[in-house]
Scaffold this active site. Structure first.
Site, PDB file in Angstrom:
ATOM      1  N   HIS A 102      -6.263  -6.143  -5.982  1.00 34.02           N
ATOM      2  CA  HIS A 102      -5.702  -5.836  -4.661  1.00 34.02           C
ATOM      3  C   HIS A 102      -6.323  -6.777  -3.619  1.00 34.02           C
ATOM      4  CE1 HIS A 102      -4.771  -3.797  -0.928  1.00 34.02           C
ATOM      5  NE2 HIS A 102      -3.775  -3.223  -1.581  1.00 34.02           N
ATOM      6  N   GLU A 109       2.317  -8.706  -2.579  1.00 31.02           N
ATOM      7  CA  GLU A 109       1.840  -8.101  -1.338  1.00 31.02           C
ATOM      8  C   GLU A 109       1.350  -9.195  -0.392  1.00 31.02           C
ATOM      9  OE1 GLU A 109       0.785  -3.725  -1.853  1.00 31.02           O
ATOM     10  OE2 GLU A 109      -1.003  -4.836  -2.378  1.00 31.02           O
TER      11      GLU A 109
HETATM   12  C1  PEP Z   1      -1.333  -1.802   0.020  1.00 35.14           C
HETATM   13  O1  PEP Z   1      -2.433  -2.008   0.543  1.00 35.14           O
HETATM   14  O2  PEP Z   1      -1.188  -1.905  -1.216  1.00 35.14           O
HETATM   15  C2  PEP Z   1      -0.200  -1.446   0.893  1.00 35.14           C
HETATM   16  C3  PEP Z   1       1.007  -1.603   0.444  1.00 35.14           C
HETATM   17  O3  PEP Z   1      -0.556  -0.936   2.132  1.00 35.14           O
HETATM   18  P1  PEP Z   1       0.424  -0.593   3.365  1.00 35.14           P
HETATM   19  O4  PEP Z   1       1.674   0.013   2.792  1.00 35.14           O
HETATM   20  O5  PEP Z   1      -0.354   0.350   4.194  1.00 35.14           O
HETATM   21  O6  PEP Z   1       0.698  -1.893   4.049  1.00 35.14           O
END
Ligand code: PEP
Length: 258
Positions: free
Chosen positions: A98, A171
């Site tokens: 992550h 992400e």
């Molecule tokens: C994450 O940190 O994996 C994430 C998706 O956070 P958020 O939805 O709060 O942006």
């Protein structure tokens, strides 16, 4: 091309809740998702909560995931948790790499590669490998290269059995926790780059069979509809919006058209 893969929606609760709050939210989720069969839903609470959340989820269709794992199977590694222990506790998923770990704990893709390898070789857990560029890389048009590099570093030389799945969570670091998800077209484009890179590495057939690509970064009940029907989007990783059962349910319902 749209794909018909079953969607997976994972909640990342990070270190946001204490033990009691975690258990209460897990109970609410079980109630909320009682009749849900739009896709696979999983919760990733903190390590300490895993056994008690497992008990709460037993008998429901909600899966359990961990937020991290160590890269050795067993040994003198103070403070670390092995893939086998996660498996023993009843996890189905494990997040690997992550961006908060990459940024705050200097986790790099060599470590991520080793974590992925041990998960695949010692357990049946489905790894969720997180990738994504930071704002500077995005701004200077280096995203494609960054994603390509991250995938190669994490996945090169992985021995992927036919029965094993890997989830890639795209992400973009600059969207996580920002309150604003990226434009759906931009997510779609990044997912295409990811799919093409995976196809180069493993072949199209394996990518179709063994890989899912999910998006994470500020998805909530209001913007989830923008991600419906996007090419190569097989689900979502949800942080902030997974801390309320109603909102997480609304996101899951929207993305799966349930
Ligand atoms: C994450 O940190 O994996 C994430 C998706 O956070 P958020 O939805 O709060 O942006």
């Amino acid at each position: 091309m749209k794909n018909g893969k079953e969607k997976v929606i994972l909640a990342n609760w990070k270190m946001r809740l204490n033990l009691k709050e975690t258990q209460e939210l897990a109970q609410e989720m079980v109630k909320k998702f009682k009749d849900f069969n739009g896709g696979t839903v999983g919760l990733c609470p903190n390590f300490i909560s895993l056994p008690s959340v497992k008990k709460i989820l037993d008998g429901s269709q909600i899966k359990l995931g961990a937020q991290d794992v160590f890269w050795e199977e067993v040994g003198a590694y103070t403070g670390e948790i092995s893939a086998k222990i996660l498996s023993e506790v009843g996890c189905d998923y494990v997040l690997i790499g992550h961006s908060e770990r990459r940024e705050l704990l200097m986790e790099n893709y060599e470590m991520i590669h080793k974590k992925l390898k041990v998960v695949l070789s010692s357990t049946k857990l489905t790894p969720v490998v997180c990738i994504g560029e930071n704002w500077d890389e995005r701004k200077t048009d280096r995203r494609n290269f960054v994603l390509y590099e991250q995938m190669h570093q994490a996945l090169s030389g992985i021995d992927l059995k036919e029965s094993r799945d890997i989830i890639i969570a795209y992400e973009p670091i600059w969207a996580i926790g920002s309150g604003t998800a990226i434009e759906p077209e931009e997510a779609q484009y990044a997912h295409k780059i990811i799919k093409m890179t995976l196809s180069d590495m493993f072949g199209e057939k394996t990518v179709e069979r063994n890989f899912k690509i999910i998006y994470g970064g500020s998805v909530n009940k209001d913007n989830a509809k923008d991600f419906v029907g996007l090419e190569n989007l097989d689900g979502l990783l949800v942080g902030g919006a997974s801390l309320k059962a109603d909102e997480f349910y609304a996101v899951a319902k929207t993305i799966t058209n349930f």
